[in-house]
Scaffold this active site. Structure first.
Site, PDB file in Angstrom:
ATOM      1  N   HIS A 256       0.831  -1.215   0.000  1.00 57.09           N
ATOM      2  CA  HIS A 256       0.000   0.000   0.000  1.00 57.09           C
ATOM      3  C   HIS A 256       0.869   1.270   0.000  1.00 57.09           C
ATOM      4  O   HIS A 256       0.822   2.064  -0.932  1.00 57.09           O
ATOM      5  CB  HIS A 256      -0.888   0.031   1.249  1.00 57.09           C
TER       6      HIS A 256
HETATM    7  O1  RIB Z   1      -5.156   0.665   4.208  1.00 65.01           O
HETATM    8  C1  RIB Z   1      -3.750   0.584   4.133  1.00 65.01           C
HETATM    9  C2  RIB Z   1      -3.117   1.724   4.871  1.00 65.01           C
HETATM   10  O2  RIB Z   1      -3.480   1.669   6.252  1.00 65.01           O
HETATM   11  C3  RIB Z   1      -1.587   1.669   4.861  1.00 65.01           C
HETATM   12  O3  RIB Z   1      -1.087   2.970   4.959  1.00 65.01           O
HETATM   13  C4  RIB Z   1      -1.267   0.906   6.109  1.00 65.01           C
HETATM   14  O4  RIB Z   1       0.034   1.214   6.606  1.00 65.01           O
HETATM   15  C5  RIB Z   1      -2.318   1.442   7.049  1.00 65.01           C
HETATM   16  O5  RIB Z   1      -1.835   2.694   7.547  1.00 65.01           O
END
Ligand code: RIB
Ligand code: CA
Length: 330
Positions: A256
């Site tokens: 992500h």
């Molecule tokens: O949904 C994914 C996000 O939420 C990423 O940034 C992960 O690190 C959490 O913060």
């Protein structure tokens, strides 16, 4: 303002395993100059986020003049919801369980400075040094940015661009059926940010869930890395892989946050579309849902876009760049 290279960035982060990989990616990429790192509550409480950030910074030489600051300890209105169930009790896959043959910790504990700046102070100093140049990359809830709009508007308006990892436009959520974690944790902050006419690029689950790897692939990257630090991609993600296997069933660790950094390293990796995106702040079932106005209408017949949304990603090139920068093997 003519864009300058390397791109100067501030990363606002709630480390978390994928945040750590995003920070290591940014520090290993010549296209970026990391001038500031600030923490926010999210995956872990903000104090743990700051410890985790310094633990990562202690593993390799850090850019001279890098400014580090701690931000918000709680969302604007909601109680803090963390993701310890995903990332482990320390947010980093419980790194203290790993020791060297001599019994020392494989990853030395964080060494924090005696005095720690605030996130807003770091943003002020960086923008004072580099007005109209900086790209802010947010990897956690948008609480610091929303507070900045209120207490530091002249600084925030001088960001050249803002890349936000967050939201879910045409795909399911993760923390809730329709909401992505960063937006869900502080929907009121996201609402303020989305309404502030900032130069936003959203990197949502629609693209980040296209770039995932199994535990076995991460283990291969780690063992074949010619940089000993490359093994951290397996160590940091152990708990998150377990969550992906036991709870989500697909067993994929999604990059992500590294995707948001890739959007700064090479924007051509993403396909962007202009959309007006709203955030639900009041719903019980729909808290944190991000709704893009994608109706087939003449532009003048629908909401004016408030951001560019990454709707596609070159998966192969992104994956290759991630491995090359995090675990160089060739
Ligand atoms: O949904 C994914 C996000 O939420 C990423 O940034 C992960 O690190 C959490 O913060
Ligand atoms: Ca994050």
């Amino acid at each position: 303002m003519q864009k300058k290279f390397p791109t100067r960035v501030i990363i606002d982060t709630d480390p978390g395993a994928d945040d750590a990989l995003a920070i290591l990616l940014a520090l290993a990429s010549p296209e970026l100059e990391v001038v500031g790192l600030t923490t926010v509550c999210g995956n872990v409480p903000v104090g743990q986020a700051t410890k985790n950030l310094f633990r990562i910074l202690g593993l390799k030489p850090t850019p001279p003049g890098l400014l580090v600051g701690q931000g918000a300890a709680r969302p604007l209105e909601e109680d803090l919801i963390t993701a310890l169930q995903v990332h482990g009790s320390d947010g980093f896959g419980e790194l203290d369980r790993l020791v060297t043959t001599s019994g020392a910790s494989r990853y030395p504990p964080a060494r924090l400075p005696s005095m720690l700046a605030t996130a807003q102070e770091v943003w002020n100093d960086c923008v004072r040094r580099y007005p109209d140049e900086i790209t802010l990359i947010t990897l956690g809830p948008l609480t610091n940015l929303a507070l900045g709009l209120k207490v530091n508007p002249l600084t925030v308006q001088k960001f050249h661009s803002v890349i936000v990892m967050g939201g879910a436009i045409g795909v399911p959520g993760n923390i809730a059926p329709a909401a992505e974690f960063n937006i869900y944790v502080d929907p009121h902050a996201a609402h303020r940010v989305f309404q502030a006419s900032l130069p936003l690029t959203l990197v949502p689950l629609d693209v980040t869930t296209r770039v995932g790897v199994t535990r076995d692939i991460l283990a291969t990257w780690a063992t074949e890395s010619r940089d000993p630090l490359g093994r951290i991609v397996a160590d940091l993600t152990d708990k998150a892989c377990g969550f992906a296997e036991d709870c989500e069933g697909h067993g994929l660790f999604y990059f992500h946050d590294p995707l948001a950094v890739l959007a700064a390293i090479n924007p051509a990796l993403m396909t962007l579309e202009p959309y007006h995106v709203s955030v639900e702040t009041a719903g019980q079932v729909s808290r944190g849902i991000t709704i893009a106005d994608r109706r087939m209408r003449r532009p003048e017949q629908k909401a004016v876009p408030n951001m560019s949304v990454a709707v596609d990603v070159d998966v192969d090139r992104a994956m290759n760049l991630l491995r090359t920068r995090l675990c160089p093997w060739s």
